[in-house]
Design a protein around this motif. Structure first.
Motif, PDB file in Angstrom:
ATOM      1  N   UNK A   1       8.763   5.033  -3.803  1.00 39.66           N
ATOM      2  CA  UNK A   1       7.631   4.851  -4.709  1.00 39.66           C
ATOM      3  C   UNK A   1       7.571   5.923  -5.789  1.00 39.66           C
ATOM      4  N   UNK A   2       7.974   7.168  -5.431  1.00 41.27           N
ATOM      5  CA  UNK A   2       7.843   8.276  -6.377  1.00 41.27           C
ATOM      6  C   UNK A   2       8.830   8.196  -7.534  1.00 41.27           C
ATOM      7  N   UNK A   3       9.801   7.298  -7.446  1.00 42.54           N
ATOM      8  CA  UNK A   3      10.765   7.129  -8.538  1.00 42.54           C
ATOM      9  C   UNK A   3      10.251   6.172  -9.607  1.00 42.54           C
ATOM     10  N   UNK A   4       9.067   5.628  -9.402  1.00 40.22           N
ATOM     11  CA  UNK A   4       8.505   4.646 -10.329  1.00 40.22           C
ATOM     12  C   UNK A   4       7.104   5.061 -10.780  1.00 40.22           C
ATOM     13  N   UNK A   5       6.964   6.341 -11.059  1.00 34.32           N
ATOM     14  CA  UNK A   5       5.693   6.902 -11.507  1.00 34.32           C
ATOM     15  C   UNK A   5       5.943   7.652 -12.807  1.00 34.32           C
TER      16      UNK A   5
ATOM     17  N   UNK B   1      11.381   8.433 -17.372  1.00 34.07           N
ATOM     18  CA  UNK B   1      11.564   7.976 -15.999  1.00 34.07           C
ATOM     19  C   UNK B   1      12.857   7.184 -15.859  1.00 34.07           C
ATOM     20  N   UNK B   2      13.132   6.318 -16.805  1.00 31.87           N
ATOM     21  CA  UNK B   2      14.368   5.535 -16.761  1.00 31.87           C
ATOM     22  C   UNK B   2      15.587   6.446 -16.868  1.00 31.87           C
TER      23      UNK B   2
ATOM     24  N   UNK C   1       0.818  -1.221   0.000  1.00 29.46           N
ATOM     25  CA  UNK C   1       0.000   0.000   0.000  1.00 29.46           C
ATOM     26  C   UNK C   1       0.854   1.274   0.000  1.00 29.46           C
ATOM     27  N   UNK C   2       1.999   1.207  -0.681  1.00 28.62           N
ATOM     28  CA  UNK C   2       2.851   2.385  -0.837  1.00 28.62           C
ATOM     29  C   UNK C   2       2.941   2.821  -2.299  1.00 28.62           C
ATOM     30  N   UNK C   3       2.833   1.864  -3.209  1.00 26.35           N
ATOM     31  CA  UNK C   3       2.945   2.170  -4.638  1.00 26.35           C
ATOM     32  C   UNK C   3       1.732   2.967  -5.102  1.00 26.35           C
ATOM     33  N   UNK C   4       1.970   3.879  -6.045  1.00 20.44           N
ATOM     34  CA  UNK C   4       0.886   4.710  -6.565  1.00 20.44           C
ATOM     35  C   UNK C   4       0.917   4.744  -8.086  1.00 20.44           C
ATOM     36  N   UNK C   5      -0.269   4.888  -8.654  1.00 19.82           N
ATOM     37  CA  UNK C   5      -0.357   5.142 -10.087  1.00 19.82           C
ATOM     38  C   UNK C   5      -0.094   6.624 -10.326  1.00 19.82           C
ATOM     39  N   UNK C   6       0.036   7.007 -11.591  1.00 24.92           N
ATOM     40  CA  UNK C   6       0.477   8.373 -11.870  1.00 24.92           C
ATOM     41  C   UNK C   6      -0.589   9.428 -11.604  1.00 24.92           C
ATOM     42  N   UNK C   7      -1.819   9.015 -11.283  1.00 23.53           N
ATOM     43  CA  UNK C   7      -2.834   9.989 -10.881  1.00 23.53           C
ATOM     44  C   UNK C   7      -2.868  10.166  -9.365  1.00 23.53           C
ATOM     45  N   UNK C   8      -1.889   9.559  -8.661  1.00 22.65           N
ATOM     46  CA  UNK C   8      -1.771   9.741  -7.220  1.00 22.65           C
ATOM     47  C   UNK C   8      -2.560   8.764  -6.383  1.00 22.65           C
ATOM     48  N   UNK C   9      -3.228   7.801  -7.007  1.00 26.69           N
ATOM     49  CA  UNK C   9      -4.017   6.824  -6.258  1.00 26.69           C
ATOM     50  C   UNK C   9      -3.152   5.642  -5.834  1.00 26.69           C
ATOM     51  N   UNK C  10      -3.545   4.998  -4.741  1.00 21.77           N
ATOM     52  CA  UNK C  10      -2.850   3.788  -4.326  1.00 21.77           C
ATOM     53  C   UNK C  10      -3.040   2.706  -5.380  1.00 21.77           C
ATOM     54  N   UNK C  11      -1.972   2.018  -5.677  1.00 28.45           N
ATOM     55  CA  UNK C  11      -1.989   0.990  -6.710  1.00 28.45           C
ATOM     56  C   UNK C  11      -2.632  -0.289  -6.185  1.00 28.45           C
ATOM     57  N   UNK C  12      -3.453  -0.908  -7.016  1.00 27.96           N
ATOM     58  CA  UNK C  12      -3.959  -2.234  -6.696  1.00 27.96           C
ATOM     59  C   UNK C  12      -2.836  -3.249  -6.878  1.00 27.96           C
TER      60      UNK C  12
ATOM     61  N   UNK D   1      -0.786  -5.835  -8.293  1.00 27.25           N
ATOM     62  CA  UNK D   1      -0.852  -6.267  -9.684  1.00 27.25           C
ATOM     63  C   UNK D   1       0.551  -6.470 -10.247  1.00 27.25           C
ATOM     64  N   UNK D   2       0.630  -7.283 -11.298  1.00 31.12           N
ATOM     65  CA  UNK D   2       1.886  -7.469 -12.030  1.00 31.12           C
ATOM     66  C   UNK D   2       2.117  -6.359 -13.050  1.00 31.12           C
ATOM     67  N   UNK D   3       1.123  -5.500 -13.289  1.00 34.73           N
ATOM     68  CA  UNK D   3       1.195  -4.584 -14.438  1.00 34.73           C
ATOM     69  C   UNK D   3       0.893  -3.124 -14.122  1.00 34.73           C
ATOM     70  N   UNK D   4       0.770  -2.758 -12.850  1.00 34.30           N
ATOM     71  CA  UNK D   4       0.317  -1.406 -12.533  1.00 34.30           C
ATOM     72  C   UNK D   4       1.445  -0.380 -12.422  1.00 34.30           C
ATOM     73  N   UNK D   5       2.706  -0.809 -12.340  1.00 35.70           N
ATOM     74  CA  UNK D   5       3.794   0.166 -12.277  1.00 35.70           C
ATOM     75  C   UNK D   5       3.783   0.993 -13.561  1.00 35.70           C
ATOM     76  N   UNK D   6       3.788   2.306 -13.412  1.00 39.95           N
ATOM     77  CA  UNK D   6       3.701   3.308 -14.485  1.00 39.95           C
ATOM     78  C   UNK D   6       2.279   3.504 -15.013  1.00 39.95           C
TER      79      UNK D   6
END
Length: 335
Positions: free
Chosen positions: A325-329, A292-293, A253-264, A266-271
């Motif tokens: 977490x903010x380095x992977x958005x 980002x890279x 519950x630390x990862x976030x999608x780029x709209x600032x929401x907590x990420x579900x 998932x294997x595919x939600x990064x970025x």
């Protein structure tokens, strides 16, 4: 036209409602960027039934072929199957391609210099990443992926991000969704297959990778960065991506999608964008991920060795930490 009604609860107070002014401004930006174009009425019309007079003077109803081309010769845009005349969305523009190629060159230049494989004054290798015959063997049709791979230069390193590398020739040719179109020609008409661009170790099921039917019929797919360009016919943008990791991210519950929401989890939600209030199912642009890279390499957060970016695929678990977490958005909703 497709709507959000079947995806979102429109009474949810947390939905990112936008001012009408913001929505209109976004569409003006798309027009100015060449992403939305007005097509001449003759372009992309379907055959229609009409009266045709025969040599004997008798009139019969026959299918009349349209007089115009299927594709706009200036922009490459196709007419939407929905009646949005005269407007249509362009799958990618010259600006999209040149921006991506510029970032590609900058990213690999920085990695090569940091790895000691190249001096700052040394000219880069100009060999293209992939030959046209290789693209044909891999089943890559003409479009954004084809143009990018045939113009981007071959780098001197393997790893472009932690645990994510350029594919070997045999891997590149054996695309995981290469044969889906032949099995499902009607269902994939007008849709380009998800294209595995960079590889990562491990495999997941198509369900875990969130690929839509009929691509979900492939039981197991390699991990890595996919150009998931045509999720549906109504959203034709070809530079959208999907990062598939061998483990789920989001459980802390630390990862976030780029709209600032907590990420579900998932294997595919990064970025991932999260909720895009302007269009359905638009993945993050390749340029946003390359930016980002580049940022992570330039800042020193990612280290580099003689093979490229080091650290291994486990590094991506940092996306679900308070510290990193903010380095992977990715950039949110960039044109």
């Amino acid at each position: 036209m497709p709507t959000f009604l079947h995806i979102f609860d429109l009474y949810d107070q947390n939905l990112p409602w936008q001012r009408l002014e913001s929505i209109l401004s976004a569409y003006i930006d798309m027009i100015e960027a060449g992403k939305a174009v007005a097509l001449h009425e003759s372009i992309g019309r379907e055959p229609r039934l009409g009266p045709v007079q025969g040599a004997d003077g008798q009139t019969s109803w026959q299918e009349i072929a349209p007089s115009g081309p299927k594709v706009d010769p200036y922009t490459g845009a196709r007419r939407s199957r929905y009646d949005t005349h005269p407007w249509s969305l362009v799958s990618y523009t010259h600006g999209d391609l040149t921006s991506c190629l510029k970032l590609w060159e900058e990213l690999f230049t920085v990695i090569e210099i940091k790895s000691g494989l190249r001096d700052e004054e040394e000219d880069p290798n100009t060999t293209p990443l992939c030959s046209r015959s290789g693209l044909s063997a891999a089943g890559v049709p003409r479009g954004f992926a084809y143009d990018l791979l045939s113009h981007a230069r071959q780098p001197r390193i393997w790893y472009v991000a932690p645990g994510i590398r350029l594919p070997q020739a045999s891997e590149f040719v054996n695309q995981p969704f290469k044969h889906v179109a032949a099995k499902y020609p009607k269902e994939t008409e007008g849709i380009k297959m998800p294209f595995l661009f960079f590889r990562a170790e491990g495999t997941v099921t198509s369900k875990q990778a969130n690929f839509r039917w009929p691509f979900s019929t492939v039981q197991e797919v390699p991990c890595g960065l996919y150009l998931d360009s045509y999720p549906n016919k109504e959203n034709p943008f070809e530079d959208a991506c999907r990062l598939v990791l061998p483990f789920p991210v989001g459980g802390n519950k630390k990862a976030k999608t780029s709209d600032g929401r907590l990420m579900q989890k998932s294997h595919t939600e990064v970025y991932a964008h999260g909720i895009n209030p302007f269009t359905l199912r638009h993945g993050p642009k390749l340029t946003a991920i390359l930016e980002n890279w580049l940022m992570n390499v330039k800042s020193g957060h990612w280290t580099v060795d003689e093979q490229g970016v080091s650290g291994g695929v486990e590094t991506w678990k940092q996306a679900d930490t308070e510290e990193h977490w903010d380095k992977y958005v990715s950039a949110h909703l960039a044109l």
